[in-house]
Design a protein around this motif. Structure first.
Motif: not given
Length: 578
Positions: A51-52, A85-89, A134-140
């Motif tokens: 998701l991140a 680990a993903h501060p922008a999320l 696990i969603v795909a990278p372009d899922w959203l």
């Protein structure tokens, strides 16, 4: 104040409490992603990482609402570490109501809806996934593009984890694909617009609606599981079409042990069990069972029990098929436990080589025997085999394969604890025979009950079969209803004591037995329902219902029939008390 008003206020207060713990949504938010999680420490990091790492959308365009549903493991701690680990999320943690994945998903979607409406963004997207997905990278981004093109609800393509799916029997995946084809045909048949319908799925692992639609349809149903199916029905009822583009895709776990009582994991578990734990009686001929019995030694000693009541016309033929198995060392004990039959059943059974006891003479301190289940329970006290096989004594087409098929899988696999016979039940009506018309109580009472309340057992072909076998160590731990509730009771109790993988069924071909009148079947169904109720809702629920005699209207007056529904305690409890 009315109860409904109090409930509405309580729900509003609960919603306010949930929202109060969250920071206000960023003004740029276009989507809220809801993920329910219960004890998902093994999967949650992969879920959050995916998701991140969404492409095509800025981190400021969306936030993730992780609903922790009564977790007892490290799910929360690992989720927090993954977010660091993903501060922008933007990740918000909510505490779910602890009432199942469906209720947790609803809690998250309700919050998401309020946050999007607070931003005056009714076209904002409430997207859902699962913690083992696990969603795909372009899922959203792909879903947001679909909304921009006019979609108001989006279903994603859900693929099974390849490694986990590879561990399933191939036939399980083949059946799943056949089901998918049938559902795809229905989706295409319902198409009435230009939305993409490139697959058939709309599931919690990947589904989305706009905030405006969520309000218009009244939100998602408050139910523990299968809330995604309920949401799809609600969308259909409100005329909201679902876009199903292949480009929206996720990969979800193919595990067969999930925490929800229903859903993908349960479906795969049942399909996997059905393939691995369904046997063919024809595979267990005499020579093979003799070999298995000899190899098992004392641990494979066998007692065969036939409860008998007025079966003079069939008992002799049945025993003529079983006595040779005893002489050949397959069976160690052959017991007929008779219910004071007046047609000579006991004398015929003795003449044909069985040991015969009267049911009320066994454990007489418990009073007269009250029915079939009582006879089975008492038979445990006068037999010694480590494997006990029960066979009905009114079978008209009996053959040795009935016994050999019941014994073979238990002798071959020490992990098996309980084995049910499965067969076709013809129904004879005068000169006509309907191939599958028998088993009326099974189809009208037992099967619906199990599907509704104990879906793990939905794969049993004949849950009320009188032909079943089990290890003594299990049977002595189980309570026995004294009457016709014994078969469904022992099946449910065996599941709860030993687990689904310790249970199995064996195809014994065709069984023809005496047909009973509908009035007689009504009493049988009553006993089955009381036994199931006790196991599903507890002794207290049965005590409150206070099951009494069965009232049967007839010719303008009321007949009252006593139906035995009490239960005997586990035999092992009596042994300890002594």
């Amino acid at each position: 104040m009315r109860a409904v008003d109090l409930r509405a206020r309580a729900l509003a207060a609960d919603a306010a409490a949930r929202d109060a713990v969250l920071a206000a949504p960023a003004p740029t938010i276009r989507a809220c992603v809801v993920v329910p999680a219960r004890d998902e420490q093994a999967h949650i990091v992969g879920c959050i990482d995916a998701l991140a790492r969404q492409t095509g959308v800025a981190p400021s365009d969306y936030e993730v609402l992780l609903v922790l549903d009564a977790c007892c493991d490290e799910t929360e701690a690992r989720a927090r570490a993954a977010a660091q680990a993903h501060p922008a999320l933007t990740l918000h943690l909510l505490q779910g109501p602890g009432a199942g994945a469906g209720a947790a998903r609803k809690a998250g979607m309700d919050v998401a809806c309020r946050r999007l409406h607070a931003l005056e963004r009714p076209s904002g997207l409430i997207a859902c996934s699962d913690a083992d997905t696990i969603v795909a990278p372009d899922w959203l981004a792909t879903q947001l593009d679909a909304v921009a093109a006019g979609a108001r609800a989006v279903g994603g393509r859900i693929m099974l984890d390849a490694q986990e799916a590879g561990e399933l029997p191939p036939v399980v995946l083949e059946r799943r694909e056949a089901l998918a084809s049938a559902r795809m045909e229905r989706v295409l048949a319902e198409a009435a617009d230009d939305l993409p319908r490139e697959h058939w799925q709309f599931s919690g692992a990947s589904m989305a609606v706009t905030a405006e639609v969520y309000v218009a349809i009244g939100g998602i149903a408050a139910q523990p599981a299968l809330e995604d199916e309920a949401l799809e029905r609600r969308l259909t009822e409100h005329g909201v079409a679902i876009a199903r583009p292949l480009a929206v895709r996720v990969t979800t776990s193919a595990r067969t042990h999930g925490r929800a009582r229903r859903g993908l994991a349960r479906d795969l578990e049942l399909a996997d069990w059905l393939e691995r734990r369904s046997y063919r009686g024809d595979d267990y001929g005499l020579a093979r069972v003799q070999e298995l019995r000899a190899a098992a030694g004392q641990a494979g000693s066998v007692s065969v029990v036939l409860p008998a009541r007025e079966v003079a016309s069939t008992i002799g033929t049945i025993l003529d098929a079983l006595v040779p198995l005893r002489e050949l060392g397959v069976i160690d004990e052959l017991l007929v436990i008779d219910a004071a039959s007046v047609d000579g059943t006991a004398a015929i059974a003795a003449a044909h080589g069985a040991t015969v006891v009267q049911e009320s003479a066994v454990l007489p301190e418990h009073g007269p025997a009250r029915g079939k289940g009582d006879a089975l329970w008492r038979s445990l006290a006068v037999t010694r085999g480590e494997i006990v096989a029960f066979l009905d004594a009114d079978t008209e087409d009996f053959h040795p394969g009935f016994a050999l098929g019941l014994l073979g899988p238990l002798l071959a696999d020490p992990a098996l604890q309980f084995l049910k016979g499965a067969f076709r039940r013809p129904f004879r009506l005068g000169d006509r025979t309907l191939p599958d018309g028998g088993g009326r109580v099974t189809e009208l009472v037992a099967r619906p009950l199990l599907n509704l309340h104990v879906p793990e057992l939905a794969g049993f072909v004949q849950p009320l079969a009188g032909e079943f076998a089990a290890r003594r160590s299990l049977l002595e731990q189980l309570p026995f209803p004294v009457g016709y509730g014994v078969e469904i009771a022992t099946l449910i109790d065996a599941l709860r004591h030993a687990g689904l993988d310790a249970l199995a069924q064996v195809d014994l071909g065709t069984r023809q037995n005496r047909h009973q009148s509908l009035r007689a079947l009504s009493a049988m169904a009553y006993a089955v329902m009381v036994a199931a109720e006790r196991r599903i809702h507890g002794d207290g629920a049965v005590a409150l219902a206070a099951p009494g005699p069965l009232a049967l209207p007839h010719d303008g007056h009321l007949e009252v029939q006593q139906v035995a529904v009490e239960e005997r305690p586990p035999l092992r409890a009596l042994t300890r008390a002594a």
